[in-house]
Design a protein around this motif. Sequence first.
Motif, mmCIF file in Angstrom:
data_model
loop_
_atom_site.group_PDB
_atom_site.id
_atom_site.type_symbol
_atom_site.label_atom_id
_atom_site.label_comp_id
_atom_site.label_asym_id
_atom_site.label_seq_id
_atom_site.Cartn_x
_atom_site.Cartn_y
_atom_site.Cartn_z
ATOM 1 N N PRO A 1 0.824 -1.219 0.000
ATOM 2 C CA PRO A 1 0.000 0.000 0.000
ATOM 3 C C PRO A 1 0.856 1.266 0.000
ATOM 4 N N GLN A 2 2.102 1.151 0.457
ATOM 5 C CA GLN A 2 3.007 2.306 0.440
ATOM 6 C C GLN A 2 3.179 2.851 -0.977
ATOM 7 N N ASP A 3 3.128 1.933 -1.954
ATOM 8 C CA ASP A 3 3.296 2.354 -3.355
ATOM 9 C C ASP A 3 2.215 3.344 -3.776
ATOM 10 N N MET A 4 1.120 3.363 -3.033
ATOM 11 C CA MET A 4 -0.046 4.129 -3.471
ATOM 12 C C MET A 4 -0.153 5.496 -2.791
ATOM 13 N N LEU A 5 0.810 5.834 -1.947
ATOM 14 C CA LEU A 5 0.748 7.128 -1.247
ATOM 15 C C LEU A 5 0.653 8.254 -2.275
ATOM 16 N N GLY A 6 -0.222 9.219 -1.981
ATOM 17 C CA GLY A 6 -0.408 10.336 -2.906
ATOM 18 C C GLY A 6 -1.579 10.129 -3.845
ATOM 19 N N LYS A 7 -2.189 8.931 -3.800
ATOM 20 C CA LYS A 7 -3.340 8.672 -4.657
ATOM 21 C C LYS A 7 -4.518 8.187 -3.807
#
Lengths: 155, 175
Positions: free
Chosen positions: B55-61
């Motif tokens: 889920p870290q990959d999705m920060l900012g979205k």
Amino acid sequence: MKRILILLLSLVPVMVFAGEAKDMAQDPVVEKRMIGLAENLRCLVCQNESLASSHAELAEDLRREVREQIKKGMSDKEIVDYLVSRYGDFVLYDPPMKTSTALLWFGPFLLFLMGGAFLFYQLRKRNQVMPEAELSPEAQKRAAALLNNDIDNKA
Amino acid sequence: MMRYILPFVAFVVIAAFLFVGLNLNPREVPSPLIDKPAPAFSLPQLHEPEKQFSPQDMLGKVWLLNVWASWCVSCKDEHPVLMALARQNLVPIYGLDYKDKREDALNWLARGGDPYVLSAADIEGRIGIDYGVYGVPETYVIDKQGIIRYKQIGAVTVQSLEEKILPLVKELQNK
């Protein structure tokens, strides 16, 4: 060749048994603690069953989770807190006292008080509604006459 | 006068409680994870198991995490709704393939279409427990900061999309 095959085949039931009983046999102390905890936790899928008695797949997974956490050396409270942080107070059969559960804890007492007040009020009202009527001597005579008359008529 | 008012008041109170109570869904367990950070994980992707998804990959979205499985019956009802949503390109949908066999899951997506940007494979259901999953399908709306803002328990429907999920997504995207 045949002998070896028979020997191998005779081992099959033993192996199967060893596979199934593994969890229990691994550590009866852990198992006992896990069951103790799980008996006071509610299964999310079959909501009227405890985590200890449910056969739902999720319950099995949660039991595995509890087992692992016990092995990691977590205290009972830590494990319960972990589950509450995931599933909410709902997993507890013994819900904590909070503002959101106040009605649950005090509701019965409130109803009891309301019922008591209602009963008290009704009993007092009944005493007031039926006071002993005070009759003058003449009125008593008339009443007696009427009552007797009534009986005579019926007879 | 009191003899009529009291029973009437009692009736209204009981009726009000029953009216609210009968409209609640006892199967719906409110999630304590709302407004909390989405639990971290790192799982192999379903299509490319050598790659991981976190889920870290999705920060900012703003994104949706949809928990699904090929064995799940309601997922079939939900699937066309998710397909339509994916076509609209309003919000990325990521899948969490829960307690599934890889082949079954891939077959299922090949047959019905794949609405997900990608799916993470939670074969043992451990991440599901971290997210408080107790019935599949479930859908989480996660904001730019990685906070869970909403959890849809059960299938996503056109109605729940229009009334709850999409307005919330729009609001979070504009923040």
